[in-house]
Design a protein around this motif. Structure first.
Motif, mmCIF file in Angstrom:
data_model
loop_
_atom_site.group_PDB
_atom_site.id
_atom_site.type_symbol
_atom_site.label_atom_id
_atom_site.label_comp_id
_atom_site.label_asym_id
_atom_site.label_seq_id
_atom_site.Cartn_x
_atom_site.Cartn_y
_atom_site.Cartn_z
ATOM 1 N N LEU A 1 32.117 -8.537 41.286
ATOM 2 C CA LEU A 1 33.254 -7.652 41.588
ATOM 3 C C LEU A 1 34.518 -8.143 40.893
ATOM 4 O O LEU A 1 35.259 -7.353 40.298
ATOM 5 C CB LEU A 1 33.496 -7.579 43.094
ATOM 6 C CG LEU A 1 32.557 -6.677 43.873
ATOM 7 C CD1 LEU A 1 32.706 -6.917 45.366
ATOM 8 C CD2 LEU A 1 32.827 -5.234 43.538
ATOM 9 N N SER A 2 34.756 -9.433 40.971
ATOM 10 C CA SER A 2 35.948 -9.999 40.353
ATOM 11 C C SER A 2 35.915 -9.806 38.842
ATOM 12 O O SER A 2 36.904 -9.387 38.242
ATOM 13 C CB SER A 2 36.042 -11.490 40.693
ATOM 14 O OG SER A 2 37.142 -12.061 40.057
ATOM 15 N N ALA A 3 34.758 -10.079 38.225
ATOM 16 C CA ALA A 3 34.645 -9.919 36.776
ATOM 17 C C ALA A 3 34.820 -8.465 36.357
ATOM 18 O O ALA A 3 35.435 -8.179 35.334
ATOM 19 C CB ALA A 3 33.286 -10.446 36.305
ATOM 20 N N ALA A 4 34.319 -7.557 37.165
ATOM 21 C CA ALA A 4 34.354 -6.138 36.801
ATOM 22 C C ALA A 4 35.719 -5.500 37.041
ATOM 23 O O ALA A 4 36.183 -4.694 36.233
ATOM 24 C CB ALA A 4 33.287 -5.376 37.578
ATOM 25 N N PHE A 5 36.363 -5.840 38.140
ATOM 26 C CA PHE A 5 37.543 -5.087 38.553
ATOM 27 C C PHE A 5 38.873 -5.796 38.402
ATOM 28 O O PHE A 5 39.915 -5.196 38.621
ATOM 29 C CB PHE A 5 37.374 -4.612 40.004
ATOM 30 C CG PHE A 5 36.343 -3.545 40.131
ATOM 31 C CD1 PHE A 5 36.644 -2.232 39.822
ATOM 32 C CD2 PHE A 5 35.057 -3.854 40.529
ATOM 33 C CE1 PHE A 5 35.695 -1.232 39.923
ATOM 34 C CE2 PHE A 5 34.095 -2.865 40.633
ATOM 35 C CZ PHE A 5 34.408 -1.554 40.325
#
Length: 188
Positions: free
Chosen positions: A69-73
């Protein structure tokens, strides 16, 4: 070194061409050597149309690990505009093509997802994708055909991170293609 295969992986907010794209990952490889060449870029979500947004995909993202989630958003200063992203991908792709002196096979998981969504990004920018439809390949189908003969290798990195997923899929694809090549050689 010549790279004859490129594996694409896109992280998106939809399942069809026109979906918002969070990141593009690609890994180029050859069966003849162990070296790979990678491409990775994050795209600015705020500058994309949300017309292709899919609620089920958003729900799927919510269920993923915090690292994914962190990498994507997490948008940061390294996130690029659509125009810049496709231009940088084209430059990277052309370097691979020039070194191989032929157009590499472009593998998606499946090609009707990764390849077509990336092709649609190029079209949105008024550009043609740098590869021909004749070079499209489908890793999902090949993986299904060889799942019992070539098991999935260990995953390294963050699942659902375009760079890490493309590297993992390229590694697995290479093992399958080497198995096919060995089987062909045994028949000669």
């Amino acid at each position: 070194m010549t790279y004859k295969h490129i594996v694409l992986d896109l992280e998106t907010l939809g399942l069809k061409p026109g979906a918002p794209v969070l990141s593009i990952g690609a890994t180029a490889f050859s069966l003849e050597h162990d070296d790979t060449r990678q491409f990775y870029i994050k795209l600015r979500l705020a500058e994309q149309s949300m017309a292709g947004l899919d609620a089920d995909v958003l729900l799927w993202w919510i269920e993923q690990e915090d690292s994914a989630l962190s990498a994507a958003f997490t948008e940061n200063q390294a996130a690029e505009t659509l125009w810049t992203a496709v231009q940088l991908f084209s430059i990277w792709f052309e370097q691979i093509r020039r070194e191989a002196d032929q157009e590499p096979c472009v593998w998606g998981n499946s090609n009707s997802f990764d390849n077509e969504i990336l092709r649609a990004l190029f079209e949105r920018c008024g550009l043609e994708a740098p590869w021909s439809f004749r070079s499209d390949r489908d890793f999902r189908t090949l993986r299904a055909l060889y799942k019992d003969k070539v098991p999935e290798p260990p995953f390294e990195g963050i699942r659902h991170h375009a760079k890490d997923d493309s590297a993992h899929e390229a590694n697995w694809l290479k093992l399958i293609l080497q198995r096919m090549q060995a089987a062909d050689s045994a028949l000669l």
